[in-house]
Design a protein around this motif. Structure first.
Motif, PDB file in Angstrom:
ATOM      1  N   GLN A 191       0.817  -1.254  -0.042  1.00  0.00           N
ATOM      2  CA  GLN A 191       0.006  -0.015   0.150  1.00  0.00           C
ATOM      3  C   GLN A 191       0.807   1.097  -0.071  1.00  0.00           C
ATOM      4  N   VAL A 192       1.784   1.348   0.846  1.00  0.00           N
ATOM      5  CA  VAL A 192       2.612   2.529   0.953  1.00  0.00           C
ATOM      6  C   VAL A 192       3.429   2.782  -0.217  1.00  0.00           C
ATOM      7  N   VAL A 193       4.091   1.659  -0.699  1.00  0.00           N
ATOM      8  CA  VAL A 193       4.539   1.807  -2.044  1.00  0.00           C
ATOM      9  C   VAL A 193       4.060   2.318  -3.180  1.00  0.00           C
ATOM     10  N   MET A 194       2.533   1.616  -3.606  1.00  0.00           N
ATOM     11  CA  MET A 194       1.628   2.267  -4.507  1.00  0.00           C
ATOM     12  C   MET A 194       1.281   3.657  -4.065  1.00  0.00           C
ATOM     13  N   GLU A 195       1.084   4.261  -3.134  1.00  0.00           N
ATOM     14  CA  GLU A 195       0.550   5.511  -2.582  1.00  0.00           C
ATOM     15  C   GLU A 195       1.623   6.501  -2.831  1.00  0.00           C
ATOM     16  N   SER A 196       2.962   5.917  -2.311  1.00  0.00           N
ATOM     17  CA  SER A 196       3.860   7.011  -2.242  1.00  0.00           C
ATOM     18  C   SER A 196       5.015   7.090  -3.508  1.00  0.00           C
ATOM     19  N   LEU A 197       5.074   6.140  -4.168  1.00  0.00           N
ATOM     20  CA  LEU A 197       6.362   5.908  -5.177  1.00  0.00           C
ATOM     21  C   LEU A 197       5.559   6.710  -6.640  1.00  0.00           C
ATOM     22  N   PHE A 198       4.508   6.543  -6.706  1.00  0.00           N
ATOM     23  CA  PHE A 198       3.748   7.026  -8.171  1.00  0.00           C
ATOM     24  C   PHE A 198       3.172   8.339  -7.897  1.00  0.00           C
ATOM     25  N   THR A 199       3.380   9.087  -9.292  1.00  0.00           N
ATOM     26  CA  THR A 199       2.979  10.698  -9.347  1.00  0.00           C
ATOM     27  C   THR A 199       1.772  10.617 -10.172  1.00  0.00           C
ATOM     28  N   SER A 200       1.410  11.787 -10.208  1.00  0.00           N
ATOM     29  CA  SER A 200       0.253  12.256 -11.227  1.00  0.00           C
ATOM     30  C   SER A 200       0.607  11.828 -12.757  1.00  0.00           C
ATOM     31  N   LYS A 201       2.078  11.306 -13.088  1.00  0.00           N
ATOM     32  CA  LYS A 201       2.438  11.215 -14.466  1.00  0.00           C
ATOM     33  C   LYS A 201       2.349   9.400 -14.331  1.00  0.00           C
ATOM     34  N   ILE A 202       1.676   8.664 -13.484  1.00  0.00           N
ATOM     35  CA  ILE A 202       1.631   7.307 -13.491  1.00  0.00           C
ATOM     36  C   ILE A 202       1.405   6.857 -14.784  1.00  0.00           C
ATOM     37  N   ILE A 203       0.498   7.248 -15.574  1.00  0.00           N
ATOM     38  CA  ILE A 203       0.052   6.751 -16.884  1.00  0.00           C
ATOM     39  C   ILE A 203       1.037   7.237 -17.929  1.00  0.00           C
ATOM     40  N   THR A 204       1.130   8.655 -17.935  1.00  0.00           N
ATOM     41  CA  THR A 204       1.926   9.443 -19.261  1.00  0.00           C
ATOM     42  C   THR A 204       3.436   9.065 -19.139  1.00  0.00           C
TER      43      THR A 204
END
Length: 391
Positions: free
Chosen positions: A274-287
């Motif tokens: 959970q922590v990795v998923m919510e902390s590591l990625f940004t608003s550019k997760i797709i782009t």
């Protein structure tokens, strides 16, 4: 080298004898390229003058600018990712003051934040006695609810009379005695007296201009830590992981993150997913194809574990927090995010359907949970149609 100087807490008051003042906020840009960031070296002093934790003010900047923040209380480092002008941040500081400091009734800054039993945030004014609501639609309120301010009332003689533990929110405690108001006024006055004195003409002419070098900032005398709870969160491996990710995100790889998890001894814990998923990625997760970049890491966290179902739930919980709390603008991208997780064998059809049809308050509030699942409906529908076609 110019000293920082002080300004009135209320920007609409130009009286040089106004009693409520704060240091001019300093900024310094560090790094370059994708690693550029704006440091606020005297944020602790500014926040102290406002009687608010520096975590709140810095996080407010992040919310307003759509930028990640680094809140390192122990090292007294307050950072907003990206390059931001001093004037812009100082303007946002005034917005914070209006929304979270000034009493809505008398416009006095002698307020403290109180969290009520129904999780509303109010400003309790020691000057006029009014309790006025904070706009709960602002993103910062979620952070404040998770990290409530420590409340410590003192008697007139300065001795502790009570300490309110985190989680004991009671609106009735907002009705403080006149003695408490006197004590708070005396404290603010004494703190203002500690600021470096400047001539009245300097206050009038200085405005917001100041030298932004760290050397111009006085040595810190202490700071609040709103992340404290029953245990010292600075020692919580999950909080250490979040901080490490904030600092190293630009250069992080699946291998480097995994090595950090092993070092912290949390690689096999489902909460880590959970922590990795919510902390590591940004608003550019797709782009920026961040999911593809860190697919090996997520696979090592989810796939080999015997309790795979539990870890997939934590993965989806991280998605809820990432989209629902940190980047609401990603709401319409939820189907794409889930599709990538599904096609990478990180998410099973059964787990996705179970999650998509059952609202839960485990990771976010109920309304946010509903909103994220509503956005996921196209993906869940696609799974149903694909199953029908196979049959």
């Amino acid at each position: 080298m110019a000293s920082a100087g002080v300004v009135n807490i209320r920007r609409d008051v130009d009286d040089v004898f106004y009693r409520y003042r704060m240091p001019v906020m300093l900024t310094k840009v560090e790094g370059r390229g994708n690693g550029i960031k704006t440091v606020i070296p005297n944020m602790t002093d500014v926040a102290k003058a406002l009687s608010r934790p520096p975590q709140y003010t810095t996080k407010f900047f992040g919310c307003e600018l759509g930028a990640q923040t680094i809140l390192d209380d122990k090292a007294d480092r307050w950072i907003v990712n990206g390059e931001h002008s001093a004037d812009r941040l100082r303007e946002l500081l005034y917005v914070f003051i209006e929304k979270f400091v000034l009493c809505a009734a008398c416009k006095n800054p002698e307020t403290e934040l109180i969290i009520t039993k129904n999780e509303n945030i109010i400003r309790d004014c020691k000057a006029c006695g009014q309790q006025t609501n904070v706009d709960m639609r602002h993103k910062l309120t979620t952070f404040i609810l998770k990290n409530p301010p420590k409340k410590k009332s003192k008697s007139r003689k300065g001795t502790d009379t009570s300490t309110k533990e985190k989680g004991e929110e009671d609106q009735s405690d907002g009705a403080q005695s006149a003695e408490d108001g006197d004590a708070l006024a005396a404290r603010i006055k004494s703190e203002a007296a500690e600021l470096a004195p400047v001539e009245s003409s300097a206050i009038a002419n200085d405005g917001w201009s100041a030298d932004a070098e760290v050397a111009a900032v006085t040595k810190r005398t202490g700071s609040l830590n709103v992340n404290d709870s029953d245990e010292e969160k600075g020692d919580d491996p999950m909080d250490q992981l979040r901080l490490w990710i904030e600092i190293n995100r630009d250069n992080a790889t699946s291998q480097s993150v995994e090595e950090k998890l092993v070092e912290l001894g949390i690689k096999d814990k489902h909460r880590t997913v959970q922590v990795v998923m919510e902390s590591l990625f940004t608003s550019k997760i797709i782009t920026a194809k961040e999911l593809k970049k860190f697919q090996p890491l997520l696979a090592s966290l989810v796939s080999p574990i015997e309790e795979k179902e539990k870890h997939q739930k934590a993965l989806l919980g991280g998605v809820e927090r990432l989209v629902g709390l940190t980047y609401p603008e990603l709401t319409d991208k939820v189907p794409l995010i889930l599709m990538e997780l599904y096609q990478a064998d990180l998410l099973t059809e059964e787990a996705a359907k179970q999650w998509g049809t059952h609202v839960s308050k485990k990771y976010v509030d109920r309304d946010t949970s509903k909103r994220v699942r509503k956005a996921a409906e196209p993906f869940i529908k696609w799974l149903d149609e694909a199953e029908s076609d196979e049959e």
